[in-house]
Enzyme design. Sequence first.
Site, PDB file in Angstrom:
ATOM      1  N   THR A 251       6.190   1.388   8.148  1.00 21.99           N
ATOM      2  CA  THR A 251       7.470   2.098   8.238  1.00 21.99           C
ATOM      3  C   THR A 251       7.897   2.366   9.683  1.00 21.99           C
ATOM      4  OG1 THR A 251       6.238   4.150   7.984  1.00 21.99           O
ATOM      5  CG2 THR A 251       7.229   3.229   6.005  1.00 21.99           C
TER       6      THR A 251
ATOM      7  N   GLY B  29      11.730  -3.463   2.802  1.00 20.78           N
ATOM      8  CA  GLY B  29      13.007  -3.500   2.099  1.00 20.78           C
ATOM      9  C   GLY B  29      13.211  -4.613   1.106  1.00 20.78           C
TER      10      GLY B  29
ATOM     11  N   GLY C 243      12.400   0.829   2.748  1.00 25.38           N
ATOM     12  CA  GLY C 243      13.462   0.475   1.810  1.00 25.38           C
ATOM     13  C   GLY C 243      14.453  -0.513   2.400  1.00 25.38           C
TER      14      GLY C 243
ATOM     15  N   SER D  18       0.834  -1.201   0.000  1.00 27.53           N
ATOM     16  CA  SER D  18       0.000   0.000   0.000  1.00 27.53           C
ATOM     17  C   SER D  18       0.873   1.258   0.000  1.00 27.53           C
ATOM     18  CB  SER D  18      -0.894  -0.007   1.238  1.00 27.53           C
ATOM     19  OG  SER D  18      -1.680   1.155   1.280  1.00 27.53           O
TER      20      SER D  18
ATOM     21  N   ASN E   2      -6.843  -0.683   1.474  1.00 29.81           N
ATOM     22  CA  ASN E   2      -6.142  -0.424   2.730  1.00 29.81           C
ATOM     23  C   ASN E   2      -6.915   0.694   3.412  1.00 29.81           C
ATOM     24  OD1 ASN E   2      -4.048   1.455   4.183  1.00 29.81           O
ATOM     25  ND2 ASN E   2      -2.968  -0.486   4.040  1.00 29.81           N
TER      26      ASN E   2
ATOM     27  N   CYS F 253      -0.164   3.703  10.427  1.00 28.85           N
ATOM     28  CA  CYS F 253       0.411   4.844   9.720  1.00 28.85           C
ATOM     29  C   CYS F 253       1.083   5.799  10.712  1.00 28.85           C
ATOM     30  CB  CYS F 253      -0.630   5.611   8.921  1.00 28.85           C
ATOM     31  SG  CYS F 253       0.114   6.981   8.002  1.00 28.85           S
TER      32      CYS F 253
HETATM   33  C1  LIG Z   1       5.386   6.644  -0.016  1.00 28.72           C
HETATM   34  C2  LIG Z   1       4.814   5.569   0.865  1.00 28.72           C
HETATM   35  C3  LIG Z   1       3.454   5.577   1.168  1.00 28.72           C
HETATM   36  C4  LIG Z   1       2.906   4.595   1.992  1.00 28.72           C
HETATM   37  N1  LIG Z   1       1.553   4.607   2.248  1.00 28.72           N
HETATM   38  C5  LIG Z   1       1.001   3.614   2.989  1.00 28.72           C
HETATM   39  C6  LIG Z   1      -0.414   3.558   3.202  1.00 28.72           C
HETATM   40  O1  LIG Z   1      -1.187   4.376   2.702  1.00 28.72           O
HETATM   41  N2  LIG Z   1      -0.914   2.541   3.986  1.00 28.72           N
HETATM   42  C7  LIG Z   1      -0.099   1.592   4.539  1.00 28.72           C
HETATM   43  O2  LIG Z   1      -0.585   0.697   5.218  1.00 28.72           O
HETATM   44  N3  LIG Z   1       1.239   1.617   4.337  1.00 28.72           N
HETATM   45  C8  LIG Z   1       1.804   2.594   3.581  1.00 28.72           C
HETATM   46  N4  LIG Z   1       3.181   2.599   3.366  1.00 28.72           N
HETATM   47  C9  LIG Z   1       4.026   1.551   3.971  1.00 28.72           C
HETATM   48  C10 LIG Z   1       4.341   0.433   2.986  1.00 28.72           C
HETATM   49  O3  LIG Z   1       3.151  -0.210   2.563  1.00 28.72           O
HETATM   50  C11 LIG Z   1       5.312  -0.597   3.602  1.00 28.72           C
HETATM   51  O4  LIG Z   1       4.717  -1.152   4.742  1.00 28.72           O
HETATM   52  C12 LIG Z   1       6.647  -0.004   3.990  1.00 28.72           C
HETATM   53  O5  LIG Z   1       7.035   0.987   3.080  1.00 28.72           O
HETATM   54  C13 LIG Z   1       7.763  -1.037   4.101  1.00 28.72           C
HETATM   55  O6  LIG Z   1       8.002  -1.699   2.888  1.00 28.72           O
HETATM   56  P1  LIG Z   1       9.151  -1.267   1.829  1.00 28.72           P
HETATM   57  O7  LIG Z   1      10.428  -1.153   2.578  1.00 28.72           O
HETATM   58  O8  LIG Z   1       9.145  -2.346   0.790  1.00 28.72           O
HETATM   59  O9  LIG Z   1       8.712   0.051   1.258  1.00 28.72           O
HETATM   60  C14 LIG Z   1       3.744   3.580   2.536  1.00 28.72           C
HETATM   61  C15 LIG Z   1       5.105   3.583   2.222  1.00 28.72           C
HETATM   62  C16 LIG Z   1       5.651   4.543   1.391  1.00 28.72           C
HETATM   63  C17 LIG Z   1       7.115   4.502   1.091  1.00 28.72           C
END
Ligand SMILES: Cc1cc2nc3c(=O)[nH]c(=O)nc-3n(C[C@H](O)[C@H](O)[C@H](O)COP(=O)(O)O)c2cc1C
Lengths: 250, 304
Positions: free
Chosen positions: B193, B244, B217, B21, B99, B130
């Site tokens: 995050t 990540g 990341g 998401s 979501n 969030c």
């Molecule tokens: C720009 C951005 C927007 C995000 N928006 C949401 C969101 O709306 N809802 C949610 O549950 N997680 C959101 N996330 C979290 C991601 O879904 C994910 O849990 C997190 O980035 C870790 O994964 P990654 O390291 O592969 O990015 C967001 C992440 C990023 C980077």
Amino acid sequence: MNLVTTEILKTNEVKPGYFLHDYNAPLMAKTSEPGQFIHVRVAAGPHPILRRPFSICSAKEDRLQILFRVVGEGTHLLSKVMPGEKIDIMGPIGTPFKIEHKPAVLIAGGIGCAPLYFLALRMKEANIPVRFYYGARSVSDLPLHEEINAIAGELNITTEDGSLGKKGLITDVLPDRLTQDFAVYACGPETMLHALKKILDAQGISAQFSLENRMACGVGACMGCVTRTISGFKRVCVDGPVFSSDDVVI
Amino acid sequence: MTDLSVKLGRLTLKNPVTVASGAYGYGAEYLTLYAPSLLGAVFLKGITPKPRAGNQPPRIVETPAGMLNAIGLQNVGIEGLLKDKLPALQGIEGCFIANIAGESIDEFVQIAEALENAPNLSGIEVNVSCPNVRKGGMAFGVSAKATEAITRAVRKSTSLPIIVKLTPNVTDIREIARAAEAGGADAVSLINTLLGMAIDIEKRRPLLGNITGGLSGPAIRPVAVNMVWSVSRAIKIPVIGMGGVRTWEDAIEFFLAGASAISIGTAVFQDPLSPLKILDGIQKYLEKNSIDSIKHLSEYLKKD
Ligand SMILES: Cc1cc2nc3c(=O)[nH]c(=O)nc-3n(C[C@H](O)[C@H](O)[C@H](O)COP(=O)(O)O)c2cc1C
Ligand SMILES: Cc1cc2nc3c(=O)[nH]c(=O)nc-3n(C[C@H](O)[C@H](O)[C@H](O)COP(=O)(O)OP(=O)(O)OC[C@H]3O[C@@H](n4cnc5c(N)ncnc54)[C@H](O)[C@@H]3O)c2cc1C
Ligand code: FES
């Protein structure tokens, strides 16, 4: 929009720290319009993770060209790639300049000359008279000024140190009245656009501004690149990068 | 034939590779590049009852092997999703999961009910994690009690499978995972995050308009792997692992840690095609090692 891994045809350091890159990208070159950009992957590994956006500086036949200034890690990495190597690019992206069929005033600050050079090329093809205003810190920050001089009907240069053209800022040398008879297009640092907007607002005319912002996805998905406008936050990547000066809040 | 399908409670995915998401918009932004039906699932951008303008820019900062974001849940609201975004996916095959984020239990229920008969939706991810909103969000996800109450309320108000998304910004994530399980979740997803901050040393100001943001990341991967590992041994429902994932090797690591499926967020920004490359790599790894089902990968570390 396309995503391709393609060949770098040519690299050229036109001024110290300023690079022109030519990429082999037939499909993108065909559909590119001035004001649009490509989103460039700068690392194969996990760092830096984000792509870098660069305006398309010209597009002809199979070639797509960008002009960039080395300012940090990503542009430094990009400056080290060599002709023959592969590069991963995505584009063309964004809302381009709308070309109006009346005499044009193009106002560039520094590296903001890149999309306006492409615009001037297209205007020359369309027989639209171009007055180009180009400001930078010094003569070493005026890449492409000779090329621009060759295609624009008129080129006015300012430098902050007086090393070329008039000493001062580009907004100091604009025609007294820009009037409705001209279409105005601008790209440059926020301080320049801010000063320009004041001038435009005072004269009651609008221009097309190309904006910059930090980007992640580059395709309108992440909401990371928004800028303030009179109708709320807008994404620079797909709602822009070109906005009406009446809409932007800077 | 290698079996790549996975079961997440009442939800079955054709393969275990999903996009997270926030990274994939409302499912249509990457359509020109490839069909979303190639993915196990697409998690749509978080939505709230009313449209949200989001946080003041700047909203993103790049950090070592990662990024901070403080989008602040800018979204079109439930009506925008139902009227514009989901209809735009009409005729496009794929497993799309909404979501949802509320500021109260009532708001979660309100969104879940509105989505009950939405076309093109295969499930609901309950975002109690969030870090970038003042009300709701992570404030719920740090409390086991609130997490269980929200999960139970959403469970009652929808027949769709539900996945509860967990925040890593807690003392013991297993407690929250157990609460989601007790509330009736089909699966949990983690990690959202990590709370972070970056400062401009020249201007001597925070780099993000919101001051703080969420770190994602490759930089957060070891933290995520550990949390997936400990959560998957604390609960019986399946875990969707993320944080990540950038390569197929990263994905395999999450499966070994106990994840049933994985999600890719930030890496999509670097390479929108990475989910397909990761899927391909997983398949080859299983074939090379004569493992006939993706499900078996979670068994290796069970004994440790
Ligand atoms: C720009 C951005 C927007 C995000 N928006 C949401 C969101 O709306 N809802 C949610 O549950 N997680 C959101 N996330 C979290 C991601 O879904 C994910 O849990 C997190 O980035 C870790 O994964 P990654 O390291 O592969 O990015 C967001 C992440 C990023 C980077
Ligand atoms: C639509 C658009 C068109 C652009 N066209 C050009 C061009 O034609 N030529 C050119 O030289 N530059 C252009 N830029 C700016 C260029 O993207 C940045 O200079 C570049 O991203 C800097 O990367 P870095 O790693 O060297 O710098 P760093 O400062 O190390 O970058 C850190 C992070 O901030 C981002 N960032 C830093 N400065 C900018 C900026 N000004 N705009 C957007 N993101 C930034 C980077 O992408 C990266 O994510 C454009 C920007 C946009 C948004
Ligand atoms: S960079 Fe993601 S929406 Fe513009």
